[in-house]
Design an enzyme around this catalytic site. Structure first.
Site, PDB file in Angstrom:
ATOM      1  N   GLU A 152       0.862  -1.178   0.000  1.00 10.22           N
ATOM      2  CA  GLU A 152       0.000   0.000   0.000  1.00 10.22           C
ATOM      3  C   GLU A 152       0.897   1.226   0.000  1.00 10.22           C
ATOM      4  OE1 GLU A 152      -2.825   1.269   3.103  1.00 10.22           O
ATOM      5  OE2 GLU A 152      -3.609  -0.766   2.885  1.00 10.22           O
ATOM      6  N   ASP A 163      -5.995   9.439   9.972  1.00 14.62           N
ATOM      7  CA  ASP A 163      -4.666   8.981  10.374  1.00 14.62           C
ATOM      8  C   ASP A 163      -4.241   9.519  11.723  1.00 14.62           C
ATOM      9  OD1 ASP A 163      -3.663   7.234   8.290  1.00 14.62           O
ATOM     10  OD2 ASP A 163      -3.909   8.962   6.987  1.00 14.62           O
TER      11      ASP A 163
END
Lengths: 263, 386
Positions: free
Chosen positions: A32, A43
């Site tokens: 990824e 995040d």
């Protein structure tokens, strides 16, 4: 076989593609690649810092994809881009997905585009031959989970925990039940991510699903200055941990264990 | 169309091309549940009765509509000021927060999470939490905490936890990111008490509905219907609430942005904080940091309904510089004896600049919403004028 998808923030260092090659050499099944965004809502601190560092270096989607094109001949595993809606929609999803495909990226994960907002992007991704991976969360109700699983391509991303990305001491108790719920409604692989911080978490999570995504634990090492060679060792350790889930747990046992957790 | 129905609920969570619900899957069920709860509450007479009572016995509504007699004479216009600065906690933010706290209580939530820029929304949220016996967690950029220290102190005095946000520009944009992260992690017990007409559906609509009391009161209070209705715009809640009262009239609607945070004027369409709207961003799609003396307008986006009102031409948007806002604040203070917030001063500055020009011809009747009072800005102003 259980899968390992490690994550790397694109453009984090000048030689960032060396980390990609190290991940691959250590046994990643796919990688990824984070395309850094200024406001990464889902995040935690580590990926925020990694994104900020990459952006400060001047990393752009164009530059990251150009770097990828340069090592494309040496990459044999599938690459998934992970980024936020604004970068995807900035020039339109058609243009964005085509650029990904041209650079050899075969999948796309956009955490702030839930299934209800995914129509246009989904069509654009399909036209470009890019798998749009959808995410499911512990709070996703059953009917919605079935829709997510039906419309996801490549794999289904099981967000293990109610929270942001980031390292945690324990694997969330919500991980295994969610993976089981998704597996009950799809034949696609189910990858568990968020808070897979240690090899033992990877083993446990890989038992419940078809594999794991590991991001913050690796990016913290990169932020701390670990070399591609050192990351190779880290990913190799995760590889061994994931493989252990394959070897030690017969399928019916895993199922029983998961059912127990659900109850 | 009746006043109540003017500015309809968004279809499919969108105002034209803007709005939507661009949030992580973890938040989608919470947004959907909030939408359902809001629709039910809005259709429930008991809810409206409780809200009306809180507005009247607690928040000090209706707020006055004050004729600005000296400025009117000086400028050759008729200027009326809708006095949200007189509402409890010192700004219009309390209107939205009381509505959301009632909703949160209805949904069985025990904690409010909020983002704040100038601190007015944070103070309002801390206030409602104290009133309703809930916990409050307020995310505030470190830079804003420094320039709005008084409001940080107020929030803490009210029992709220203020969490400094050190990422990015350390202002409202980053506080909003962090509040949404906090909400993801506490979505089952906490209500995200979003302070502006921004964020994922249903917030832009829900917040406007709770703020429309500004416009509806003003319309009923005004002896003469205004030709022009003007309000400052950051995320856009006081403007949206004011405009809602006049959307079905012939009044021109003018939103005034800070020159350094002018998403309508200098932005292009994009997605951040859960919604699609006009945004300040670079050509790559990275969100830019706004730069305004007014913490409440120091934000790179604008509510999606404003983007729609602008795109359809129903409302127009202008910009005002920091210097113009500071000068306007002083002139209003000396002329009318009202010290307004730096945010509100942007609307005043536009009127001062436009009056007597084709933009605002002599003889016009103008209704201006003063979104808040200026106490919180005294340290900033002292620094500017020293």
């Amino acid at each position: 076989m259980k899968r390992l998808y490690p994550y790397l923030t694109g453009g984090i260092t000048e030689d960032w593609t060396d980390y990609l090659l190290a991940y691959q050499e250590a046994g990643a099944d796919a990688i990824e690649i984070g395309l850094p965004f200024s406001d990464p809502m889902l995040d935690g601190t580590t990926i925020q810092q990694a994104s900020d560092r990459a952006l400060r270096r001047g990393a752009t989607v164009d530059a990251i994809l150009a770097d990828l094109a340069a090592v494309r001949d040496r990459i044999t595993v599938p690459l998934f881009a992970m980024t936020y809606a604004n970068l995807v929609f900035s020039d339109g999803p058609e243009v964005f997905c085509r650029r990904l495909a041209e650079a050899g990226v075969s999948g796309l994960i956009v955490p702030d585009v839930p299934v209800d907002e995914a129509d246009g992007l989904s069509a654009a991704a399909e036209a470009a031959g890019v798998d749009l991976v959808l995410l499911a969360a512990p709070v996703t109700p059953p009917e919605r989970l079935a829709e997510i699983a039906a419309r996801s391509r490549g794999f289904v991303y099981a967000v293990s925990v109610l929270g942001t990305t980031g390292e945690r001491d324990e694997l969330a108790g919500t991980a295994a039940p969610l993976a089981a719920r998704i597996k009950a409604v799809t034949d696609l692989p189910v990858l568990i991510g968020f808070g897979i911080s240690r090899p033992e978490h990877a083993t446990t999570a890989a038992r419940a699903g078809d594999g794991v995504v590991v991001a913050s634990a690796l990016m913290r090492r990169v932020l701390d200055g670990a070399t591609p060679g050192e990351l190779l060792d880290d990913v190799a350790a995760l590889r061994a941990a994931v493989d252990q889930a394959d070897q030690e747990v017969p399928a019916d046992h895993a199922h029983a264990e998961v059912s127990g957790d659900r109850g | 169309m009746t006043v109540l129905e003017s500015m309809a609920p968004p279809t499919g969570g969108r105002f034209g091309d803007f709005g939507g619900r661009y949030v992580p899957e973890s938040l989608v069920p919470a947004c959907a549940a909030l939408e359902t709860a809001f629709r039910e509450a809005w259709a429930d007479a008991t809810f409206h009765e409780r809200l009306a009572e809180l507005r009247s016995v607690y928040a000090g509504r209706p707020t006055a509509l004050t004729p600005a007699t000296t400025l009117s004479a000086d400028l050759g216009i008729t200027l009326m000021l809708k006095r949200e600065d007189l509402a409890h906690t010192g700004s219009h933010k309390i209107n939205n927060v009381l509505g959301q706290a009632l909703l949160a209580q209805r949904m069985g939530k025990t904690r409010l999470i909020a983002e704040t820029g100038a601190g007015q929304h944070g103070v309002a949220t801390a206030t409602a939490a104290a009133l309703f016996g809930m916990r409050a967690t307020i995310y505030m950029g470190e830079r804003d905490m420094a320039r709005q220290r008084l409001n940080v102190f107020r929030m803490e005095l009210l029992g709220a936890e203020v969490i400094p946000v050190t990422a990015g520009s350390r202002t409202l944009k980053d506080a909003t990111n962090e509040a949404m992260r906090g909400w993801v992690a506490a979505v089952e017990e906490a209500h995200f008490c979003l302070g502006s007409t921004a964020g994922p559906h249903p917030y832009p609509w829900l917040v406007r509905q709770f703020q429309r009391v500004i416009g509806e009161e003003a319309r009923a209070q005004a002896a003469v219907q205004p030709d022009v209705v003007v309000a400052c715009v950051g995320g856009g809640s006081n403007a949206a609430g004011t405009f809602a009262g006049f959307a079905d009239t012939r009044a021109r609607l003018v939103g005034v942005e800070a020159a350094g945070g002018a998403a309508m004027t200098h932005g292009r369409p994009g997605i951040v904080h859960g919604y699609r709207s006009m945004l300040l961003q670079d050509d790559q799609g990275q969100i830019l940091e706004a730069e305004s003396i007014s913490a409440g307008l120091d934000y790179p986006g604008i509510g999606p309904e404003h983007a729609h009102l602008g795109a359809t031409g129903r409302a127009e948007y202008a910009t005002v510089t920091d210097d113009e806002a500071v000068a306007a604040l002083g002139r209003l203070a000396r002329a009318e004896g009202i010290i307004c917030a730096l945010e509100s001063a942007h609307a005043v500055a536009w009127v001062l600049r436009a009056a007597g020009t084709p933009e605002l011809p002599a003889g016009s009747t103008v209704l201006l919403t003063l979104s808040g009072r200026g106490d919180k800005d005294m340290a900033t102003l002292a620094g500017v004028t020293e």
